[in-house]
Design an enzyme around this catalytic site. Sequence first.
Site, PDB file in Angstrom:
ATOM      1  N   ARG A  48       0.776  -1.341   0.208  1.00  0.00           N
ATOM      2  CA  ARG A  48      -0.102   0.110  -0.024  1.00  0.00           C
ATOM      3  C   ARG A  48       0.847   1.148  -0.136  1.00  0.00           C
ATOM      4  NH1 ARG A  48      -1.323   2.262   4.596  1.00  0.00           N
ATOM      5  NH2 ARG A  48      -1.598   0.472   5.740  1.00  0.00           N
ATOM      6  N   TYR A 101     -16.130  17.345 -16.253  1.00  0.00           N
ATOM      7  CA  TYR A 101     -16.115  16.037 -16.346  1.00  0.00           C
ATOM      8  C   TYR A 101     -17.375  15.616 -15.385  1.00  0.00           C
ATOM      9  CZ  TYR A 101     -15.680  10.957 -15.107  1.00  0.00           C
ATOM     10  OH  TYR A 101     -16.233   9.786 -14.925  1.00  0.00           O
ATOM     11  N   ASP A 173      -6.345  18.861 -15.765  1.00  0.00           N
ATOM     12  CA  ASP A 173      -6.846  17.499 -16.007  1.00  0.00           C
ATOM     13  C   ASP A 173      -6.293  17.408 -17.445  1.00  0.00           C
ATOM     14  OD1 ASP A 173      -7.721  15.108 -16.889  1.00  0.00           O
ATOM     15  OD2 ASP A 173      -9.902  15.333 -15.676  1.00  0.00           O
ATOM     16  N   LYS A 198      -7.534   5.984 -19.729  1.00  0.00           N
ATOM     17  CA  LYS A 198      -7.811   6.486 -20.981  1.00  0.00           C
ATOM     18  C   LYS A 198      -6.591   6.510 -22.077  1.00  0.00           C
ATOM     19  CE  LYS A 198     -11.695   7.722 -18.872  1.00  0.00           C
ATOM     20  NZ  LYS A 198     -11.570   7.502 -17.727  1.00  0.00           N
TER      21      LYS A 198
END
Length: 382
Positions: A48, A101, A173, A198
């Site tokens: 982690r 978005y 972004d 993406k």
Amino acid sequence: MHGFSTRAIHAGQEPDPTTGAVIVPIHATSTFAQDGVGGTRGGYEYSRSANPTRTALQECLAALEGGRHALAFGSGMGASDVLLRTLLRPGDHVVLPHDAYGGTFRLVDKVLVPWGVEYTPVDLADVAALRAAMRPETSVVWCETPTNPLLGIADITAVAEIAHGGGARLVVDNTFASPYLQQPLALGADVVLHSTTKYVGGHSDVVGGALVTGDAELAERLTFAQNATGSVPGPFDAWLTLRGVKTLAVRMERHCDNAERIAELLARHPAVEQVLYPGLPEHPGHEVAAKQMRRFGGMVSFMVRGGREAALRVCAGTQLFILAESLGGVESLIEHPGAMTHMSVAGSALEVPDALVRLSVGIEDVEDLVEDLRTALDAVAD
């Protein structure tokens, strides 16, 4: 500095020192043996906190964005959440794009507003409107360029100047452009965000996110918050993303080639009312995009004559363009944002037009894509 593709293939990806493997191994382990209490090997103790496969991806992404520090996350929204919770406190104010978005809007409006954060949606292409939206308590200006889904363009340098002048940080972004087409840190951004699901991953087979910055103090705070919240990708997800990024440059060139052809078709077709693509000279952000982007990207949106029902018929009428959410994969996708990715903004100031269709143009043979979309549009025009 080496060229983009050389960095994509080699940054953070030296051959394995033990075996000589030229591809970064998948370190599928949750924990690491320690050389005595607190004596970690290479800084690894628990996956982690850090994992070598994730480290390789992070070093590569930092190199591609021109940053010094990168953090990989389990999703783009996980990256957004950690970033905003690190930068904001109750009483702070955020400026958002007026067509942000839907997931970003939902995070701010439904999660952070009850926490005491306020926000203002603004067309970031309108410098005067941005200046007017700034408040003494504005801590973050959140920028998408191109925006999702209206393909608006903001001048990153101008937005950075206004944000910094007001004491705020600028987050860009960069998902739609990818690091290959645009370098926001070099233009004044403080942090770059990606949904690596993406274009960076590029094959629709992994979900992930990333933050890149040149600010060491901020990177330390983000790393602490990420470890505290556990918003990390598994090693296989990191490995898949790293595999995808190696071909980012060649894929983006093909995405752009194909998108330009599709935009030309749409601009001529009688069923289309308006084409939203920054590569078209008539796009209001064309000159700014040409200045700050290498090319204009693989995303194309358009308005269909006849409104919602006509738009839905186009979405249902394609064969190669798959009706699906997400974007940036090798395959072409079509969607109706108002009923799919941007349903969360319905009824708000960010609501998208009912006649809007969004395309993620893939890397198939472009003549096949043109014919597929033309057939769907012809059926609506008849």
